[in-house]
Design a protein around this motif. Structure first.
Motif, mmCIF file in Angstrom:
data_model
loop_
_atom_site.group_PDB
_atom_site.id
_atom_site.type_symbol
_atom_site.label_atom_id
_atom_site.label_comp_id
_atom_site.label_asym_id
_atom_site.label_seq_id
_atom_site.Cartn_x
_atom_site.Cartn_y
_atom_site.Cartn_z
ATOM 1 N N THR A 55 50.844 45.072 37.240
ATOM 2 C CA THR A 55 49.852 46.379 37.565
ATOM 3 C C THR A 55 50.577 47.601 37.624
ATOM 4 N N TRP A 56 52.102 47.504 37.987
ATOM 5 C CA TRP A 56 52.603 48.484 38.116
ATOM 6 C C TRP A 56 53.219 49.191 36.594
ATOM 7 N N TYR A 57 52.834 48.621 35.641
ATOM 8 C CA TYR A 57 52.906 48.885 34.143
ATOM 9 C C TYR A 57 51.864 49.643 33.896
ATOM 10 N N TRP A 58 50.837 48.949 34.048
ATOM 11 C CA TRP A 58 49.397 49.368 33.389
ATOM 12 C C TRP A 58 48.963 50.695 34.204
ATOM 13 N N ASN A 59 48.912 50.778 35.449
ATOM 14 C CA ASN A 59 48.156 51.684 36.353
ATOM 15 C C ASN A 59 49.333 52.956 36.662
ATOM 16 N N CYS A 151 48.356 36.252 36.366
ATOM 17 C CA CYS A 151 47.560 37.531 35.604
ATOM 18 C C CYS A 151 47.360 38.841 36.278
ATOM 19 N N GLY A 152 47.191 38.630 37.677
ATOM 20 C CA GLY A 152 46.773 39.700 38.394
ATOM 21 C C GLY A 152 45.396 39.608 38.981
ATOM 22 N N MET A 153 45.172 40.226 40.290
ATOM 23 C CA MET A 153 43.786 40.012 40.863
ATOM 24 C C MET A 153 42.978 41.288 40.311
ATOM 25 N N LEU A 154 43.733 42.204 39.880
ATOM 26 C CA LEU A 154 42.972 43.411 39.587
ATOM 27 C C LEU A 154 43.678 44.039 38.194
ATOM 28 N N SER A 155 43.398 43.091 37.212
ATOM 29 C CA SER A 155 44.100 43.147 35.951
ATOM 30 C C SER A 155 43.135 43.335 34.667
ATOM 31 N N ALA A 156 41.901 42.993 34.955
ATOM 32 C CA ALA A 156 40.649 42.962 34.012
ATOM 33 C C ALA A 156 39.809 43.994 34.211
ATOM 34 N N PRO A 157 40.238 45.370 33.457
ATOM 35 C CA PRO A 157 39.513 46.713 33.725
ATOM 36 C C PRO A 157 38.059 46.845 33.204
#
Length: 545
Positions: A55-59, A151-157
């Motif tokens: 998440t800290w790569y994408w956000n 995959c992350g809980m908040l990674s499907a925008p």
């Protein structure tokens, strides 16, 4: 790896054989790969991103930062790893967090076992062999015994929210797909859609940069002011001295933070309650939400009193009746949505170059080449559109992969009917598939993420080790065990006001998504104890063959 030429003349690569394949190179994926590798498994990690970070790569949007205190958002399995990194402040920003994750990857030498810029497209379980065949967008195929979705809980925008987005002549992007290059908003007409935690961070950060900023507001949010002191040598020494205390206490609190509920509402007088609320509000953290009074989650009268306390604080800063109507919640209780921390966010709306646009009763109809058109035909001309429109939380990232279990059953289709898991870590019908940050565990929403993701990855590692020590090769929860966990989860969740409130916590932000509280609400400490009970009891309810 060998390759072969098919009759059609195309070259195909033979599958790579693995013991375990980990999807994701964020907080969970890094630690999961490290553990399995340490246990002697042949393990590989894959990630769509070009480097570690999750998440800290994408956000990487302006203003992205922790709202967990930095000294608790860390791995606690290695004292040296913890103490050899120093944070600059209580709630650092994304660039510093990304550097920390690079430090972890370098210190543990993890990159050599990850492949980046690689997206898993499908995973099919072979019942005869008890193994998964995993395929990627790069044409690779992997034959693996265990498949672990980190995959992350908040990674499907939720990127494509409005008709016509592809016709916009300016720049448009979701906050979770922010460009790596620096953006200059000077003189630009910028629109931000959404005022959840992410939208708030963006808005308060770019308000002074944009030529004119329009914020499209539908659902108001309760907000808490952030206090973010810098850390010097004294602060660094103090928090590092607490390593053993944090390692012991964080996994046992209600939300995996350092603080916990201390007082029952009924035990205090009205004056004492008010004093307690004032004291915690002044802390400048999420403590008012996560460690004031547990009754805010279940007692409507208590919820209303605490909610009114927060409204009062917000009204005092806003002053303008129109802004108060737009930005102060009235129809749901404090804490039943995600609570954002902010820095002078409310004051942004007093600026002449910031405009609050209500879309509560006049929704966005479409994006046109010039900007955003509302249902009544009003056109807002823009140069940049920023979509802070959230995520398909908990289930979305895994459901976007074509995962096929026993008999070809589809995880996307199964979760499209009813979102179910066992302990939030396995699903009946999908042997040897493990997951973190998935539905029906605290890590889906209500947890300091590093606390819960460490606990889940350690449980998964222990389960795999136990299975292999038994000489077995396949593990799957029984239908009865899954029914029991879902029933317990629902009984716990449905006793809360969260279940009665529309939000991404129950999936109501995604059209057609089955309604269920995504996160386990019984508490991080309780969840951990239940997971330990299962492991210590030899995994009852989990069929091992």
């Amino acid at each position: 790896m060998t390759s072969a030429t098919s009759e059609a003349g195309t070259t195909t690569r033979a599958p790579e054989t693995l013991d375990a394949l980990v999807i994701g190179a964020g907080v969970a994926g890094l630690y999961q790969l490290h553990q399995l590798r340490r246990e002697g498994l042949t393990v590989l990690g894959l990630d769509t991103a070009s480097d570690v970070g999750g998440t800290w790569y994408w956000n990487r949007y302006p203003g992205a930062k922790f709202d967990s205190e930095s000294y608790i958002y860390q791995y606690l399995f290695d004292e040296g790893l913890y103490k050899d990194w120093t944070w600059s402040e209580r709630f650092p920003g994304q660039p510093e967090i990304e550097r920390w994750l690079h430090y972890i990857a370098d210190r543990l030498d993890l990159r050599k076992d990850f492949r980046f810029s690689t997206t898993v497209t499908s995973a099919v379980y072979d019942e005869a062999r008890g193994r998964w065949t995993v395929r990627t967008n790069r044409g690779e195929t992997f034959d693996t015994q265990f498949l672990i979705g980190c995959c992350g809980m908040l990674s499907a925008p939720l990127e494509n929210r409005f008709p016509g987005q592809d016709r916009f002549t300016g720049r448009i992007f979701h906050t979770a797909r922010w460009p790596k290059e620096a953006l200059d908003f000077t003189g630009k007409r910028v629109g931000v859609v959404g005022i959840g935690a992410t939208g708030i961070q963006v808005i308060q950060t770019i308000a002074g940069e944009a030529g004119h900023l329009k914020v499209f507001i539908r659902t108001p949010q309760y907000v808490l002011p952030m206090k973010n002191p810098k850390f010097g040598p004294a602060e660094e020494k103090a928090y590092k001295a607490r390593f053993d205390e944090l390692r012991q206490n964080l996994p046992r609190t209600f939300t995996g933070f350092e603080y916990d509920f201390e007082n029952a509402w009924a035990d205090l007088t009205p004056a004492q309650r008010r004093a307690r609320l004032e004291e915690i509000h002044a802390n400048g953290s999420l403590k008012l939400w996560l460690a004031s009074f547990a009754e805010i989650f279940s007692d409507e009268a208590v919820s209303e009193e605490v909610s009114e306390f927060v409204r009062e604080k917000m009204r005092a800063r806003l002053k303008d009746p129109r802004l108060i109507d737009l930005l102060v919640p009235q129809d749901y209780g404090f804490g039943t949505h995600r609570v954002p921390l902010e820095t002078n966010y409310l004051e942004v709306y007093h600026r002449d170059d910031v405009e609050a646009v209500s879309v509560r009763d006049n929704p966005i109809a479409e994006v046109v080449p010039e900007g955003i058109r509302l249902a009544d035909g009003t056109l807002h001309e823009l140069d940049v559109i920023i979509l802070a429109t959230g995520f398909d939380a908990g289930s979305g990232a895994l459901a976007r992969i074509d995962i096929r279990g026993r008999g070809g059953r589809s995880l996307k289709e199964d979760w499209g009917r009813d979102i179910r898991t066992t302990l939030g870590m396995q699903v009946h019908g999908y042997p040897n598939l493990f997951m973190t940050g998935a539905p029906l565990a605290p890590s889906a929403a209500l947890c300091n993420m590093t606390t819960c993701l460490q606990q889940q990855t350690e449980w998964i590692t222990d389960c795999i080790t136990y299975l292999r020590d038994l000489g077995r090769s396949v593990v799957e929860p029984s239908a009865a065990a899954e029914d029991e966990w879902v029933r317990h989860h629902d009984e716990t969740a449905n006793a809360t006001l969260i279940a009665k409130t529309n939000s991404w916590y129950v999936g109501s932000n995604v059209p057609g998504k089955p309604r269920r509280v995504l996160s386990y609400t019984g508490g991080v400490g309780t969840y951990r104890a239940k997971c330990l009970e299962v492991a210590d009891g030899g995994y009852p309810g989990f069929v091992m063959t």
